[in-house]
Design an enzyme around this catalytic site. Structure first.
Site, short mmCIF file in Angstrom:
data_model
loop_
_atom_site.label_atom_id
_atom_site.label_comp_id
_atom_site.label_asym_id
_atom_site.label_seq_id
_atom_site.Cartn_x
_atom_site.Cartn_y
_atom_site.Cartn_z
N GLU A 57 2.00 -0.49 -0.92
CA GLU A 57 2.09 0.30 0.30
C GLU A 57 0.92 -0.08 1.20
O GLU A 57 -0.24 -0.04 0.78
CB GLU A 57 2.05 1.79 -0.06
CG GLU A 57 2.54 2.72 1.02
CD GLU A 57 2.59 4.16 0.54
OE1 GLU A 57 2.14 5.03 1.29
OE2 GLU A 57 3.05 4.40 -0.60
N ASP A 68 -3.41 12.16 5.98
CA ASP A 68 -4.38 11.41 5.19
C ASP A 68 -5.65 12.21 4.93
O ASP A 68 -6.14 12.93 5.80
CB ASP A 68 -4.75 10.11 5.90
CG ASP A 68 -3.59 9.15 6.00
OD1 ASP A 68 -2.78 9.13 5.05
OD2 ASP A 68 -3.47 8.44 7.00
#
Length: 273
Positions: A57, A68
């Site tokens: 990824e 995040d």
């Protein structure tokens, strides 16, 4: 955007990875493109491919990464300060992907896709050799068109599923997802979390009864103990992000590359043991 095409006859598709592994869990490392620099990112992709990664990824740096945690946010910030953007990332991927087997999934927020235009964005990442796409803030209600474009360009779109989703929501995502489903292991943002819950394990069991589509688990997975626990849950893949990003962000690029090589080797050995 001009990309010189390097045809890759070796990189596999995401769906073929899961078929090949059968009941074995896939190792899916995450790294941020351009941190510490694009040369290191290219080297990191090759190292991960050579030392146990089944799928990789790759995060597109973004200025407002709501999903995040602090480690990946900091990596995105460092990359953006170097003027890392979609164009130079795809140029790097286009060259690098011809040397690796593990398919690359691009992790990006929805805004960069809309800014370029869905057709242009999907076409560009496909030409560069990207095999999958994950958009954490893509509303499922707006996904029909992007699903059709991804299918046209042989990009496997991955849907996220939150552990707080209602049964109705789970049913909708499971039914609409064109390929594998990414189950978020915790609420909140990505990052290193100390423990996983029995509730999460029961949820994975519930989803596995609802669909034959591959289920991957991520957000907060960082330790050997967690990997050992999760591999027994009958899921198809484990995504490890912050632990790789933190190691790669060492003071010296070569040290970071050595650290991710060692961690990838360790994680893979745990999964196959």
């Amino acid at each position: 955007m001009i990309i010189n095409i390097h045809i890759n006859f070796f990189m596999t598709t995401i769906s073929s990875v899961f078929k090949k592994l059968d009941k074995q869990c896939a190792l899916i490392p995450f790294i941020t493109a351009g941190d510490p620099d694009l040369v290191s990112t290219s080297k990191a992709l090759k190292i991960l491919d050579q030392h146990g990664a089944d799928i990789i990824e790759l995060g597109l740096p973004y200025s407002d990464p709501l999903a995040d945690g602090p480690i990946i946010q900091a990596a995105s910030s460092r990359a953006l300060k170097q003027s890392i953007n979609l164009n130079n990332i795809l140029d790097m991927v286009n060259i690098t992907s011809s040397n690796i087997v593990a398919p690359i999934v691009l992790f990006t927020y929805y805004n960069p896709v809309l800014n370029l235009g869905i057709n242009n964005f999907i076409s560009a990442i496909s030409r560069a050799g990207i095999k999958g796409l994950l958009i954490p803030d893509l509303p499922i209600e707006e996904s029909d068109y992007i699903i059709s474009v991804c299918k046209l360009f042989n990009i496997e779109l991955i849907f996220l599923l939150s552990p707080t989703s209602s049964i109705e929501r789970i049913n909708k995502i499971v039914e609409q997802a064109p390929g594998c489903i990414y189950l978020v292991s915790t609420t909140g943002v990505t990052g290193q979390k100390p423990e996983l819950t029995g509730k999460l394990k029961r949820l994975t069991e519930t989803i596995k009864k609802m669909t034959q589509k591959p289920i991957i688990l991520g957000f907060g997975i960082s330790t050997a103990e967690q990997i050992k626990e999760i591999k027994g849950w009958n899921i198809n893949g484990i995504v490890i992000g912050s632990a790789f990003v933190k190691r790669l962000s060492s003071d010296f690029p070569e040290e970071g590359l050595r650290k991710i090589k060692d961690f990838c080797t360790t994680a893979k050995s745990i999964i196959i043991s």
